[in-house]
Design a protein around this motif. Structure first.
Motif, PDB file in Angstrom:
ATOM      1  N   LEU A  82       0.823  -1.207   0.000  1.00  0.00           N
ATOM      2  CA  LEU A  82       0.000   0.000   0.000  1.00  0.00           C
ATOM      3  C   LEU A  82       0.859   1.260   0.000  1.00  0.00           C
ATOM      4  O   LEU A  82       0.595   2.211  -0.742  1.00  0.00           O
ATOM      5  N   LEU A  83       1.884   1.272   0.849  1.00  0.00           N
ATOM      6  CA  LEU A  83       2.762   2.437   0.928  1.00  0.00           C
ATOM      7  C   LEU A  83       3.527   2.656  -0.376  1.00  0.00           C
ATOM      8  O   LEU A  83       3.673   3.789  -0.829  1.00  0.00           O
ATOM      9  N   ILE A  84       4.005   1.590  -0.981  1.00  0.00           N
ATOM     10  CA  ILE A  84       4.721   1.709  -2.255  1.00  0.00           C
ATOM     11  C   ILE A  84       3.796   2.246  -3.333  1.00  0.00           C
ATOM     12  O   ILE A  84       4.164   3.151  -4.097  1.00  0.00           O
ATOM     13  N   ALA A  85       2.580   1.716  -3.401  1.00  0.00           N
ATOM     14  CA  ALA A  85       1.623   2.175  -4.409  1.00  0.00           C
ATOM     15  C   ALA A  85       1.273   3.639  -4.191  1.00  0.00           C
ATOM     16  O   ALA A  85       1.173   4.420  -5.148  1.00  0.00           O
ATOM     17  N   GLU A  86       1.105   4.028  -2.942  1.00  0.00           N
ATOM     18  CA  GLU A  86       0.762   5.420  -2.627  1.00  0.00           C
ATOM     19  C   GLU A  86       1.892   6.366  -3.033  1.00  0.00           C
ATOM     20  O   GLU A  86       1.654   7.422  -3.608  1.00  0.00           O
ATOM     21  N   LEU A  87       3.122   5.980  -2.724  1.00  0.00           N
ATOM     22  CA  LEU A  87       4.265   6.813  -3.107  1.00  0.00           C
ATOM     23  C   LEU A  87       4.433   6.868  -4.617  1.00  0.00           C
ATOM     24  O   LEU A  87       4.813   7.900  -5.169  1.00  0.00           O
ATOM     25  N   ALA A  88       4.152   5.770  -5.292  1.00  0.00           N
ATOM     26  CA  ALA A  88       4.347   5.720  -6.739  1.00  0.00           C
ATOM     27  C   ALA A  88       3.343   6.580  -7.489  1.00  0.00           C
ATOM     28  O   ALA A  88       3.657   7.151  -8.514  1.00  0.00           O
ATOM     29  N   GLN A  89       2.114   6.693  -6.971  1.00  0.00           N
ATOM     30  CA  GLN A  89       1.101   7.451  -7.700  1.00  0.00           C
ATOM     31  C   GLN A  89       0.616   8.695  -6.982  1.00  0.00           C
ATOM     32  O   GLN A  89      -0.106   9.495  -7.563  1.00  0.00           O
ATOM     33  N   GLY A  90       1.028   8.859  -5.750  1.00  0.00           N
ATOM     34  CA  GLY A  90       0.537   9.980  -4.968  1.00  0.00           C
ATOM     35  C   GLY A  90       1.034  11.316  -5.475  1.00  0.00           C
ATOM     36  O   GLY A  90       2.222  11.504  -5.712  1.00  0.00           O
ATOM     37  N   GLU A  91       0.122  12.242  -5.652  1.00  0.00           N
ATOM     38  CA  GLU A  91       0.511  13.580  -6.093  1.00  0.00           C
ATOM     39  C   GLU A  91       0.993  14.421  -4.919  1.00  0.00           C
ATOM     40  O   GLU A  91       1.912  15.204  -5.040  1.00  0.00           O
ATOM     41  N   GLU A  92       0.325  14.247  -3.766  1.00  0.00           N
ATOM     42  CA  GLU A  92       0.693  15.031  -2.598  1.00  0.00           C
ATOM     43  C   GLU A  92       1.988  14.527  -1.973  1.00  0.00           C
ATOM     44  O   GLU A  92       2.778  15.310  -1.475  1.00  0.00           O
ATOM     45  N   LEU A  93       2.175  13.223  -1.988  1.00  0.00           N
ATOM     46  CA  LEU A  93       3.389  12.647  -1.420  1.00  0.00           C
ATOM     47  C   LEU A  93       4.389  12.410  -2.543  1.00  0.00           C
ATOM     48  O   LEU A  93       4.142  11.654  -3.454  1.00  0.00           O
ATOM     49  N   SER A  94       5.493  13.073  -2.475  1.00  0.00           N
ATOM     50  CA  SER A  94       6.547  12.799  -3.450  1.00  0.00           C
ATOM     51  C   SER A  94       7.722  12.201  -2.700  1.00  0.00           C
ATOM     52  O   SER A  94       7.923  12.457  -1.509  1.00  0.00           O
ATOM     53  N   LEU A  95       8.479  11.430  -3.380  1.00  0.00           N
ATOM     54  CA  LEU A  95       9.621  10.784  -2.758  1.00  0.00           C
ATOM     55  C   LEU A  95      10.636  11.821  -2.280  1.00  0.00           C
ATOM     56  O   LEU A  95      11.207  11.688  -1.206  1.00  0.00           O
ATOM     57  N   ASP A  96      10.806  12.879  -3.052  1.00  0.00           N
ATOM     58  CA  ASP A  96      11.745  13.931  -2.651  1.00  0.00           C
ATOM     59  C   ASP A  96      11.292  14.618  -1.361  1.00  0.00           C
ATOM     60  O   ASP A  96      12.096  14.873  -0.463  1.00  0.00           O
ATOM     61  N   ALA A  97      10.003  14.908  -1.262  1.00  0.00           N
ATOM     62  CA  ALA A  97       9.477  15.548  -0.059  1.00  0.00           C
ATOM     63  C   ALA A  97       9.621  14.629   1.144  1.00  0.00           C
ATOM     64  O   ALA A  97       9.945  15.073   2.248  1.00  0.00           O
ATOM     65  N   LEU A  98       9.396  13.353   0.937  1.00  0.00           N
ATOM     66  CA  LEU A  98       9.528  12.390   2.021  1.00  0.00           C
ATOM     67  C   LEU A  98      10.978  12.304   2.486  1.00  0.00           C
ATOM     68  O   LEU A  98      11.241  12.304   3.696  1.00  0.00           O
ATOM     69  N   LEU A  99      11.908  12.265   1.549  1.00  0.00           N
ATOM     70  CA  LEU A  99      13.322  12.224   1.916  1.00  0.00           C
ATOM     71  C   LEU A  99      13.761  13.481   2.641  1.00  0.00           C
ATOM     72  O   LEU A  99      14.516  13.421   3.612  1.00  0.00           O
ATOM     73  N   GLU A 100      13.275  14.643   2.204  1.00  0.00           N
ATOM     74  CA  GLU A 100      13.595  15.898   2.890  1.00  0.00           C
ATOM     75  C   GLU A 100      13.045  15.892   4.312  1.00  0.00           C
ATOM     76  O   GLU A 100      13.698  16.341   5.240  1.00  0.00           O
ATOM     77  N   HIS A 101      11.829  15.366   4.472  1.00  0.00           N
ATOM     78  CA  HIS A 101      11.211  15.297   5.795  1.00  0.00           C
ATOM     79  C   HIS A 101      12.028  14.387   6.711  1.00  0.00           C
ATOM     80  O   HIS A 101      12.251  14.710   7.887  1.00  0.00           O
ATOM     81  N   ILE A 102      12.501  13.268   6.191  1.00  0.00           N
ATOM     82  CA  ILE A 102      13.294  12.327   7.002  1.00  0.00           C
ATOM     83  C   ILE A 102      14.636  12.938   7.369  1.00  0.00           C
ATOM     84  O   ILE A 102      15.095  12.811   8.499  1.00  0.00           O
TER      85      ILE A 102
END
Length: 105
Positions: A82-102
């Motif tokens: 579920l998390l992978i699918a959400e990250l792959a298609q999510g417009e609000e969640l981007s991988l770059d934003a997630l990495l910056e947050h971490i």
């Protein structure tokens, strides 16, 4: 009762005979990481469209995933899918934003 009565009845579990050429061809496909005809038969038999994968997680992440699984009643692998699918298609969640947050933690 004799020992022969305790023997497990295998039924019709006869293995399919293949030629030497077919065996070598399947071995070459397996070595290249491609799906062999045996693998296809196993997938159809299992009815699964998933492959096993191995990931390295920290003990803290394993605990968090266990807790999420217990709270939601969902399997750990399903939560990860579920998390992978959400990250792959999510417009609000981007991988770059997630990495910056971490990294900001």
């Amino acid at each position: 009762m004799s020992l022969i009565d305790l023997k497990k009845n295998t039924g019709n579990n006869k293995k399919q005979k293949i030629s030497v050429e077919e065996f070598i061809e399947q071995a070459n496909l397996y070595a290249k990481g491609k799906t062999t005809t045996c693998d296809k038969k196993r997938q159809i038999k299992k009815g699964r469209k998933f492959k096993n994968a191995t990931f390295t997680l920290s003990p803290n992440h394993i605990k968090q995933l266990d807790e999420l699984s217990k709270q939601s009643g969902l399997s750990k692998s399903y939560i990860l899918r579920l998390l992978i699918a959400e990250l792959a298609q999510g417009e609000e969640l981007s991988l770059d934003a997630l990495l910056e947050h971490i990294e900001s933690k």
